[in-house]
Design a protein around this motif. Sequence first.
Motif, PDB file in Angstrom:
ATOM      1  N   LEU A 171       0.865  -1.174   0.000  1.00 45.49           N
ATOM      2  CA  LEU A 171       0.000   0.000   0.000  1.00 45.49           C
ATOM      3  C   LEU A 171       0.902   1.224   0.000  1.00 45.49           C
ATOM      4  O   LEU A 171       1.869   1.286   0.756  1.00 45.49           O
ATOM      5  CB  LEU A 171      -0.903  -0.001   1.231  1.00 45.49           C
ATOM      6  CG  LEU A 171      -1.696  -1.283   1.504  1.00 45.49           C
ATOM      7  CD1 LEU A 171      -2.483  -1.150   2.801  1.00 45.49           C
ATOM      8  CD2 LEU A 171      -2.619  -1.617   0.344  1.00 45.49           C
ATOM      9  N   GLN A 172       0.576   2.222  -0.824  1.00 45.68           N
ATOM     10  CA  GLN A 172       1.495   3.341  -0.992  1.00 45.68           C
ATOM     11  C   GLN A 172       0.773   4.677  -0.899  1.00 45.68           C
ATOM     12  O   GLN A 172      -0.369   4.824  -1.325  1.00 45.68           O
ATOM     13  CB  GLN A 172       2.212   3.250  -2.348  1.00 45.68           C
ATOM     14  CG  GLN A 172       3.284   4.328  -2.553  1.00 45.68           C
ATOM     15  CD  GLN A 172       3.994   4.205  -3.878  1.00 45.68           C
ATOM     16  OE1 GLN A 172       3.581   3.440  -4.755  1.00 45.68           O
ATOM     17  NE2 GLN A 172       5.076   4.943  -4.058  1.00 45.68           N
ATOM     18  N   ALA A 173       1.474   5.666  -0.336  1.00 42.25           N
ATOM     19  CA  ALA A 173       0.982   7.042  -0.296  1.00 42.25           C
ATOM     20  C   ALA A 173       2.090   7.976  -0.757  1.00 42.25           C
ATOM     21  O   ALA A 173       3.259   7.810  -0.391  1.00 42.25           O
ATOM     22  CB  ALA A 173       0.531   7.420   1.108  1.00 42.25           C
ATOM     23  N   ILE A 174       1.715   8.959  -1.570  1.00 41.99           N
ATOM     24  CA  ILE A 174       2.643  10.013  -1.991  1.00 41.99           C
ATOM     25  C   ILE A 174       2.069  11.333  -1.512  1.00 41.99           C
ATOM     26  O   ILE A 174       0.943  11.711  -1.850  1.00 41.99           O
ATOM     27  CB  ILE A 174       2.825  10.017  -3.516  1.00 41.99           C
ATOM     28  CG1 ILE A 174       3.482   8.710  -3.973  1.00 41.99           C
ATOM     29  CG2 ILE A 174       3.657  11.219  -3.955  1.00 41.99           C
ATOM     30  CD1 ILE A 174       3.622   8.585  -5.486  1.00 41.99           C
ATOM     31  N   PHE A 175       2.859  12.054  -0.703  1.00 42.91           N
ATOM     32  CA  PHE A 175       2.450  13.356  -0.162  1.00 42.91           C
ATOM     33  C   PHE A 175       3.279  14.429  -0.862  1.00 42.91           C
ATOM     34  O   PHE A 175       4.475  14.564  -0.624  1.00 42.91           O
ATOM     35  CB  PHE A 175       2.653  13.383   1.351  1.00 42.91           C
ATOM     36  CG  PHE A 175       1.870  12.319   2.082  1.00 42.91           C
ATOM     37  CD1 PHE A 175       0.496  12.371   2.161  1.00 42.91           C
ATOM     38  CD2 PHE A 175       2.522  11.247   2.682  1.00 42.91           C
ATOM     39  CE1 PHE A 175      -0.225  11.390   2.824  1.00 42.91           C
ATOM     40  CE2 PHE A 175       1.816  10.265   3.354  1.00 42.91           C
ATOM     41  CZ  PHE A 175       0.439  10.326   3.423  1.00 42.91           C
ATOM     42  N   TRP A 176       2.599  15.189  -1.706  1.00 45.48           N
ATOM     43  CA  TRP A 176       3.245  16.138  -2.602  1.00 45.48           C
ATOM     44  C   TRP A 176       2.982  17.564  -2.115  1.00 45.48           C
ATOM     45  O   TRP A 176       1.878  18.066  -2.213  1.00 45.48           O
ATOM     46  CB  TRP A 176       2.710  15.919  -4.012  1.00 45.48           C
ATOM     47  CG  TRP A 176       3.203  16.854  -5.058  1.00 45.48           C
ATOM     48  CD1 TRP A 176       4.285  17.687  -5.023  1.00 45.48           C
ATOM     49  CD2 TRP A 176       2.602  17.042  -6.352  1.00 45.48           C
ATOM     50  NE1 TRP A 176       4.400  18.382  -6.196  1.00 45.48           N
ATOM     51  CE2 TRP A 176       3.384  18.001  -7.029  1.00 45.48           C
ATOM     52  CE3 TRP A 176       1.495  16.491  -6.988  1.00 45.48           C
ATOM     53  CZ2 TRP A 176       3.062  18.423  -8.334  1.00 45.48           C
ATOM     54  CZ3 TRP A 176       1.186  16.908  -8.274  1.00 45.48           C
ATOM     55  CH2 TRP A 176       1.966  17.859  -8.934  1.00 45.48           C
ATOM     56  N   GLN A 177       4.007  18.199  -1.562  1.00 45.27           N
ATOM     57  CA  GLN A 177       3.908  19.594  -1.137  1.00 45.27           C
ATOM     58  C   GLN A 177       4.197  20.467  -2.351  1.00 45.27           C
ATOM     59  O   GLN A 177       5.315  20.902  -2.590  1.00 45.27           O
ATOM     60  CB  GLN A 177       4.922  19.878  -0.016  1.00 45.27           C
ATOM     61  CG  GLN A 177       4.880  21.316   0.500  1.00 45.27           C
ATOM     62  CD  GLN A 177       6.037  21.620   1.440  1.00 45.27           C
ATOM     63  OE1 GLN A 177       6.284  20.886   2.380  1.00 45.27           O
ATOM     64  NE2 GLN A 177       6.750  22.708   1.168  1.00 45.27           N
ATOM     65  N   GLU A 178       3.157  20.697  -3.138  1.00 44.52           N
ATOM     66  CA  GLU A 178       3.316  21.436  -4.396  1.00 44.52           C
ATOM     67  C   GLU A 178       3.460  22.942  -4.144  1.00 44.52           C
ATOM     68  O   GLU A 178       4.302  23.608  -4.738  1.00 44.52           O
ATOM     69  CB  GLU A 178       2.128  21.165  -5.311  1.00 44.52           C
ATOM     70  CG  GLU A 178       2.233  21.845  -6.670  1.00 44.52           C
ATOM     71  CD  GLU A 178       1.002  21.610  -7.518  1.00 44.52           C
ATOM     72  OE1 GLU A 178       1.150  21.587  -8.748  1.00 44.52           O
ATOM     73  OE2 GLU A 178      -0.104  21.445  -6.955  1.00 44.52           O
ATOM     74  N   ASP A 179       2.609  23.493  -3.279  1.00 41.12           N
ATOM     75  CA  ASP A 179       2.689  24.905  -2.906  1.00 41.12           C
ATOM     76  C   ASP A 179       3.958  25.105  -2.083  1.00 41.12           C
ATOM     77  O   ASP A 179       4.136  24.469  -1.042  1.00 41.12           O
ATOM     78  CB  ASP A 179       1.455  25.289  -2.092  1.00 41.12           C
ATOM     79  CG  ASP A 179       1.374  26.775  -1.802  1.00 41.12           C
ATOM     80  OD1 ASP A 179       2.425  27.384  -1.505  1.00 41.12           O
ATOM     81  OD2 ASP A 179       0.260  27.323  -1.843  1.00 41.12           O
ATOM     82  N   PRO A 180       4.860  25.989  -2.493  1.00 40.92           N
ATOM     83  CA  PRO A 180       6.156  26.113  -1.809  1.00 40.92           C
ATOM     84  C   PRO A 180       6.086  26.687  -0.400  1.00 40.92           C
ATOM     85  O   PRO A 180       7.065  26.611   0.341  1.00 40.92           O
ATOM     86  CB  PRO A 180       6.961  27.032  -2.731  1.00 40.92           C
ATOM     87  CG  PRO A 180       5.933  27.835  -3.458  1.00 40.92           C
ATOM     88  CD  PRO A 180       4.771  26.899  -3.648  1.00 40.92           C
ATOM     89  N   GLU A 181       4.925  27.250   0.001  1.00 43.38           N
ATOM     90  CA  GLU A 181       4.830  27.870   1.319  1.00 43.38           C
ATOM     91  C   GLU A 181       3.883  27.134   2.266  1.00 43.38           C
ATOM     92  O   GLU A 181       3.799  27.471   3.448  1.00 43.38           O
ATOM     93  CB  GLU A 181       4.364  29.324   1.183  1.00 43.38           C
ATOM     94  CG  GLU A 181       5.347  30.207   0.420  1.00 43.38           C
ATOM     95  CD  GLU A 181       4.835  31.627   0.246  1.00 43.38           C
ATOM     96  OE1 GLU A 181       3.597  31.814   0.293  1.00 43.38           O
ATOM     97  OE2 GLU A 181       5.659  32.534   0.074  1.00 43.38           O
ATOM     98  N   VAL A 182       3.177  26.133   1.754  1.00 41.87           N
ATOM     99  CA  VAL A 182       2.172  25.474   2.587  1.00 41.87           C
ATOM    100  C   VAL A 182       2.830  24.524   3.573  1.00 41.87           C
ATOM    101  O   VAL A 182       3.841  23.881   3.276  1.00 41.87           O
ATOM    102  CB  VAL A 182       1.139  24.726   1.710  1.00 41.87           C
ATOM    103  CG1 VAL A 182       1.751  23.493   1.073  1.00 41.87           C
ATOM    104  CG2 VAL A 182      -0.081  24.342   2.527  1.00 41.87           C
ATOM    105  N   ALA A 183       2.255  24.443   4.770  1.00 41.28           N
ATOM    106  CA  ALA A 183       2.754  23.536   5.794  1.00 41.28           C
ATOM    107  C   ALA A 183       2.137  22.148   5.627  1.00 41.28           C
ATOM    108  O   ALA A 183       0.994  22.006   5.193  1.00 41.28           O
ATOM    109  CB  ALA A 183       2.426  24.075   7.184  1.00 41.28           C
ATOM    110  N   THR A 184       2.915  21.135   5.983  1.00 42.62           N
ATOM    111  CA  THR A 184       2.440  19.751   5.958  1.00 42.62           C
ATOM    112  C   THR A 184       2.267  19.279   7.396  1.00 42.62           C
ATOM    113  O   THR A 184       3.233  18.893   8.053  1.00 42.62           O
ATOM    114  CB  THR A 184       3.435  18.849   5.217  1.00 42.62           C
ATOM    115  OG1 THR A 184       3.608  19.324   3.874  1.00 42.62           O
ATOM    116  CG2 THR A 184       2.944  17.409   5.174  1.00 42.62           C
ATOM    117  N   PHE A 185       1.033  19.372   7.903  1.00 41.87           N
ATOM    118  CA  PHE A 185       0.702  18.842   9.223  1.00 41.87           C
ATOM    119  C   PHE A 185      -0.001  17.499   9.016  1.00 41.87           C
ATOM    120  O   PHE A 185      -1.190  17.365   9.266  1.00 41.87           O
ATOM    121  CB  PHE A 185      -0.190  19.814   9.999  1.00 41.87           C
ATOM    122  CG  PHE A 185       0.546  20.997  10.574  1.00 41.87           C
ATOM    123  CD1 PHE A 185       1.062  20.946  11.859  1.00 41.87           C
ATOM    124  CD2 PHE A 185       0.731  22.152   9.826  1.00 41.87           C
ATOM    125  CE1 PHE A 185       1.745  22.035  12.389  1.00 41.87           C
ATOM    126  CE2 PHE A 185       1.413  23.239  10.347  1.00 41.87           C
ATOM    127  CZ  PHE A 185       1.917  23.178  11.633  1.00 41.87           C
TER     128      PHE A 185
END
Length: 435
Positions: A171-185
């Motif tokens: 099972l796989q997940a990809i978390f893509w922080q595309e917006d350069p300023e958005v936080a990943t909580f």
Amino acid sequence: MTVDTKLPYEKEYISNYSADRNEPEWMKSLRLRALELVDTLPMPKPEKTNITKWNFDKFKHQSEGKKLDSLNDLPEDIQVFLDKENKNSNLVIQRNQSLAYQSLDNSLQEKGVILTDLSTALEKHSELVQRYYMKDAVAIDENRLTALHTALMNGGLFVYVPKNVVVEEPLQAIFWQEDPEVATFNHVIVVAEENSSLTYVENYISHNEQEEAVANIVTEVIAMDNASISFGAVDNFAKGTTVYVNRRGVAYRDASIDWALGQMNDGNTASENITHLIGDNSHSEAKTVTVGRGDQSQNFTAKIVHFGKQSEGYILQHGVMKDNASSIFNGIGKIEHGAAKSNAEQESRVLMLSKGARGDANPILLIDEDDVTAGHAASVGRVDPIQLYYLMSRGISQKEAERLIIHGFLAPVVNEIPITAVREQLTQVIEGKVY
């Protein structure tokens, strides 16, 4: 010590944010309780690393991401993580904080397997999520950053495998922080009920070299009696993202949790990987590999705590430092009173490639029981000139010889990543960071 920084997010914002996402009342209450704690709690204090001046407060909290009509719409540097061998049949992609793509094999759905973003899980499986959310593995009041995470959680994943179900494909997940300023909580929960097993792999990706952002991640992995979880990850946040990641595991009787973590961030990083072996005959292997470069500072703590009798815990950490990068590797094996016949082993090794690079390996054994086995090994050094000479004497250039030595040094962890495409990409990331 408390932190005086004033957050731009207050009670009204949190209430509205929760309401806009149609979250259950228990989640809203938990967020607000955590918000009250933020400014009363101290920052975490990783051994030998002062993170109080790192950026944990300058970020944008919300940013929508477009859905993907096709996986072909992904950028090439993200497509390389796709598990094409299994036709990407068990995959979730989060783009900023939005669900961009989701797929789960029908046969697994029929067996009750859940693989979905956390927002959907809160809507469709609220009671099940509540049973595990910030309960056994991580507490909201551990420190300022865990409270902040609970208040501002804006993404994540819920993985659930029912009793007696064996999931053969990863099972796989990809978390893509595309917006350069958005936080990943992000908050990730992986649960294997009794006699079940699964392999899960996640990838974190961003491209913000200049813009500042934050990743405050909590992962809770729960293996019930006789369950088995293999957890792989490749973290690849860009230089602008300050990372605090908590990956915690709880293993009950005859259960196992094995970690294979590639921590390839380019920004300052503090990482905790802690597993509690609660049940008798429980088992965990925690393997971490990292490459540091530039002026980044990193702190990695791998800890396995033995409560159950005859529990087995193995820690393996390998890191390569170049330029002016510095990293601290803390390996902690703790055997509690009553955990007779347990075994705690660990190895931390750091290879430095330049004069300005720094590495520190701290092996720690805390033993409160007599009838146990425990051991540790640690080393910090530079490329062995004898190894170089041996390879170069056979016609290999110095640069290629160093490359072979470095890949061999990191291979014990890299080879444990369970998805071929991800393993190959991690190898490419290592190649790019070393040269």
